[in-house]
Design an enzyme around this catalytic site. Structure first.
Site, mmCIF file in Angstrom:
data_model
loop_
_atom_site.group_PDB
_atom_site.id
_atom_site.type_symbol
_atom_site.label_atom_id
_atom_site.label_comp_id
_atom_site.label_asym_id
_atom_site.label_seq_id
_atom_site.Cartn_x
_atom_site.Cartn_y
_atom_site.Cartn_z
ATOM 1 N N ASP A 112 17.542 18.934 84.038
ATOM 2 C CA ASP A 112 17.979 20.286 83.648
ATOM 3 C C ASP A 112 19.432 20.462 84.089
ATOM 4 O O ASP A 112 19.727 20.522 85.287
ATOM 5 C CB ASP A 112 17.060 21.285 84.371
ATOM 6 C CG ASP A 112 17.046 22.650 83.725
ATOM 7 O OD1 ASP A 112 18.065 23.017 83.109
ATOM 8 O OD2 ASP A 112 16.027 23.359 83.870
ATOM 9 N N ASP B 209 20.862 24.299 80.233
ATOM 10 C CA ASP B 209 20.610 25.701 80.548
ATOM 11 C C ASP B 209 21.635 26.598 79.829
ATOM 12 O O ASP B 209 22.836 26.290 79.842
ATOM 13 C CB ASP B 209 20.759 25.858 82.068
ATOM 14 C CG ASP B 209 20.309 27.207 82.578
ATOM 15 O OD1 ASP B 209 19.138 27.555 82.363
ATOM 16 O OD2 ASP B 209 21.124 27.915 83.199
ATOM 17 N N GLU C 9 18.945 25.481 75.763
ATOM 18 C CA GLU C 9 18.393 26.825 75.895
ATOM 19 C C GLU C 9 19.424 27.796 75.334
ATOM 20 O O GLU C 9 20.537 27.884 75.842
ATOM 21 C CB GLU C 9 18.113 27.155 77.363
ATOM 22 C CG GLU C 9 17.405 28.497 77.497
ATOM 23 C CD GLU C 9 17.537 29.111 78.882
ATOM 24 O OE1 GLU C 9 16.657 29.890 79.262
ATOM 25 O OE2 GLU C 9 18.534 28.830 79.587
ATOM 26 N N HIS D 294 9.475 29.215 83.083
ATOM 27 C CA HIS D 294 9.583 29.797 84.422
ATOM 28 C C HIS D 294 10.290 31.157 84.421
ATOM 29 O O HIS D 294 10.470 31.734 85.489
ATOM 30 C CB HIS D 294 10.327 28.817 85.324
ATOM 31 C CG HIS D 294 11.719 28.580 84.834
ATOM 32 N ND1 HIS D 294 11.995 27.878 83.675
ATOM 33 C CD2 HIS D 294 12.919 28.993 85.305
ATOM 34 C CE1 HIS D 294 13.291 27.859 83.474
ATOM 35 N NE2 HIS D 294 13.882 28.526 84.439
ATOM 36 N N ASP D 295 10.739 31.621 83.270
ATOM 37 C CA ASP D 295 11.377 32.942 83.181
ATOM 38 C C ASP D 295 10.468 33.968 82.512
ATOM 39 O O ASP D 295 10.863 35.119 82.333
ATOM 40 C CB ASP D 295 12.670 32.864 82.351
ATOM 41 C CG ASP D 295 13.737 31.998 82.992
ATOM 42 O OD1 ASP D 295 13.762 31.892 84.233
ATOM 43 O OD2 ASP D 295 14.551 31.423 82.243
HETATM 44 O O1 TEU Z 1 17.726 31.402 81.846
HETATM 45 C C1 TEU Z 1 18.582 32.147 81.034
HETATM 46 C C2 TEU Z 1 18.063 33.419 80.582
HETATM 47 O O2 TEU Z 1 18.525 33.859 79.565
HETATM 48 C C3 TEU Z 1 16.989 34.108 81.372
HETATM 49 O O3 TEU Z 1 17.148 33.884 82.711
HETATM 50 C C4 TEU Z 1 17.058 35.560 81.135
HETATM 51 O O4 TEU Z 1 18.383 35.982 81.172
HETATM 52 C C5 TEU Z 1 16.311 36.246 82.227
HETATM 53 O O5 TEU Z 1 14.968 35.946 82.058
HETATM 54 C C6 TEU Z 1 16.619 37.714 82.192
HETATM 55 O O6 TEU Z 1 15.639 38.453 81.568
HETATM 56 C C7 TEU Z 1 18.207 30.246 82.441
HETATM 57 C C8 TEU Z 1 17.173 29.722 83.390
HETATM 58 O O7 TEU Z 1 16.017 29.379 82.667
HETATM 59 C C9 TEU Z 1 16.921 30.758 84.448
HETATM 60 O O8 TEU Z 1 15.885 30.423 85.310
HETATM 61 C C10 TEU Z 1 18.215 30.956 85.188
HETATM 62 O O9 TEU Z 1 18.071 32.016 86.097
HETATM 63 C C11 TEU Z 1 19.370 31.278 84.251
HETATM 64 O O10 TEU Z 1 19.432 30.429 83.127
HETATM 65 C C12 TEU Z 1 20.684 31.108 84.961
HETATM 66 O O11 TEU Z 1 20.933 29.766 85.201
#
Ligand code: TEU
Length: 551
Positions: free
Chosen positions: A100, A207, A257, A331-332
């Site tokens: 990642d 990412d 992503e 994970h988000d």
């Molecule tokens: O996620 C990007 C992202 O768009 C989400 O984190 C979203 O903004 C968030 O859920 C707000 O609602 C990536 C990764 O997957 C995340 O874990 C990181 O925190 C983020 O990038 C920053 O690197």
């Protein structure tokens, strides 16, 4: 037959959130050796590749998405030897490891940022620094360069008194955005890819990679939070093509992503003739339960909107030669069965309906750890149980906006990123076999029944169903490379249905996104390929998914 489509279409990828997968040393956090000890489990499931979330040195303010060194291992997670052993053991089981790469920003603990803070002009030019007005002070820095909002709440600029400058952070204040307009930055990041290629890594996730190209002119956004200026930005394709070329990753399996992206942009990112990435994650389908597009305002999922989003991203990406990453969960995201199903009354059905839809679509399916067990959102009762920076910020922001603490908690409970980050449930022993210590984030209380050991012993478990879906993708060319067409005229009904066709073979997938019975579509002359109810019926029962095939 297109070899690339066949290749990508036959793979299934499994996502591991390292902090929550398997602890091997009792510190309450998962680690690389923990993953190695679970490779047989993954091989048994049948996945081709594991995407492991960042395990590079990091102060962990955003659980590793705040990287302070791209070419080393965070001691909490192990050593380089542990990584090499994991990669070797995985490959011995036919599993590739996907790294990642968090290239939009670095941690403010990264050497580059520390040198920038000391005033070194070379490194100041690595980030998006903007001069503050003369006379600005720590107490009164004046107005930030733009009104853009950070994705984790608050303004996206931070004032540095010693430099009298602001820096941009689209995420946490400790995640400083890199300046990709600087060729030295692009070279540094390509170097990171070459480093990991040298270790034999063949798969990469990038990412929020569609945020790397910022606009030349920085202006306030009076319509939104600023994202329309920097998402799919002006030089994005050029920078991605260069990274892929310099990093030596063209043709490898890669995924970007893409945050608040467009279909047209994703065709550009993933059409092989552009030499950018293999496929894209987009999140439009995971916003159909956001009231007025606001993540922190709850509403029931809008199934008409969901159907139309799936239709357009499936049919139009195919028409444009693009390729989708297929997923409900990461994970988000809160666990999807709790979100799009009814886990109180129809836990098994909800947990199997969702993957039936995505795994039979055109693209490459991703399984997020625990999804294959039907793990649910948390049963937390207090904000003190949450760890995620975004959840903690928004609990406060929601109250600033006028919510009572109870209302704010109710919303955070439904929307927290920690909803999907609770430890993997391996068995019914204390802490579900995840750790012998104190888990960094509490487990969900249902693990005595929802766990890997119990489900591996049960041929009718959610996990057994996922295993069948994976095996079907490997066995059926129509799933790998068939055309896709959505059934029309279903507006107002809870059914989402689509056809896959390849030569004479036709597959009809129908999914009932409701707890009510509805009439099934006519599938005369077909045979059942997979479904989450045993007895045949003319009706689609609560959360029923059914795929039937004509050969
Ligand atoms: O996620 C990007 C992202 O768009 C989400 O984190 C979203 O903004 C968030 O859920 C707000 O609602 C990536 C990764 O997957 C995340 O874990 C990181 O925190 C983020 O990038 C920053 O690197």
């Amino acid at each position: 037959m297109n070899p690339r489509t066949q290749e990508l279409g036959s793979k299934v990828i499994y996502q591991i959130y390292i902090k929550s997968y398997q602890d091997s040393d009792g510190d309450g956090m998962g680690d690389l050796r923990g993953i190695t000890s679970r490779l047989d489990y993954l091989a048994d499931l049948g996945v081709d590749c594991v995407w492991i979330t960042p395990f590079f040195p990091s102060p962990q303010n955003d659980n590793g998405y705040d990287v302070s060194d791209y070419c080393a291992i965070e001691p909490l997670y192990g050593t380089m030897d542990d990584f090499e052993e994991l990669a070797r053991e995985a490959r011995a089981r036919g599993i590739e490891v996907m790294l990642d790469m968090v290239f939009n920003h670095t941690s403010t603990e990264h050497e580059w940022f520390k040198k920038a803070l000391s005033g070194d002009p070379k490194y100041l030019a690595y980030y998006k620094f903007v001069d503050a007005a003369p006379g600005a002070t720590a107490d009164d820095p004046g107005k930030p360069p733009t009104n853009w909002e950070s994705k984790f709440g608050g303004n996206a600029w931070e004032y540095v008194p010693s430099l009298n400058k602001w820096y941009l952070h689209l995420f946490d204040v400790t995640q400083a955005d890199l300046d990709w307009d600087n060729p030295e930055v692009r070279e540094e990041l390509a170097n990171v890819l070459r480093f990991w290629r040298g270790k034999g890594v063949n798969c990469f996730r990038f990412d929020v990679v569609n945020l790397i190209s910022k606009p030349n002119v920085l202006e306030d956004d009076f319509e939104g939070d600023g994202r329309r200026f920097y998402s799919d930005g002006p030089h994005i394709h050029e920078y991605l093509q260069e990274l892929v070329r310099l990093g030596g990753i063209d043709g490898l399996m890669t995924v970007g992503e893409m945050s608040s992206t467009s279909l047209q942009s994703c065709i550009g990112y993933s059409n092989p003739s552009n030499h950018e990435l293999s496929m894209c994650f987009n999140f439009h389908h995971l916003k159909v339960d956001y009231d007025h597009g606001d993540k922190w305002a709850l509403k029931d999922p809008d199934i008409d909107e969901l159907r139309e989003l799936f239709r357009s991203w499936q049919e139009e990406m195919a028409a444009g030669g693009g390729w989708n990453a297929l997923f409900w969960s990461n994970h988000d995201q809160p666990r999807p069965n709790s979100r799009f199903g009814d886990t109180e009354r129809f836990w098994y059905e909800s947990s199997t309906l969702l993957p039936t839809a995505t795994h039979l679509m055109r693209g490459t399916p991703y399984i997020y750890q625990g999804e294959e067990l039907g793990q649910t959102i948390t049963d937390f009762t207090s904000i003190d149980q949450y760890r995620d920076v975004e959840s903690i910020n928004y609990y406060r922001i929601l109250q600033d906006r006028g919510c009572t603490p109870e209302e704010a908690f109710h919303i955070v409970h439904a929307r927290s990123r920690d909803d999907g980050r609770t430890p993997m449930a391996w068995n019914d022993s204390p802490n579900a076999g995840f750790t012998t210590g104190t888990p960094w984030l509490a487990l969900v209380g249902n693990y005595p029944t929802v766990n890997a050991q119990a489900e591996m012993a049960d041929p009718h478990s959610v996990r057994a169903y996922f295993k069948r879906l994976i095996a079907l993708r490997k066995a059926e060319p129509v799933i790998q490379e068939g055309d896709v067409r959505f059934v029309e005229g279903l507006e107002g009904s809870p059914i989402i249905a689509f056809w896959r066709t390849l030569g004479k073979t036709r597959l009809l997938v129908q999914c009932n996104f409701s707890g009510e019975e509805v009439g099934a579509l006519d599938a005369e002359g077909s045979e059942l390929l997979i479904g989450n109810y045993d007895e045949p019926s003319d009706m689609l029962r609560p959360y029923e998914a059914r795929a039937t095939i004509w050969r």
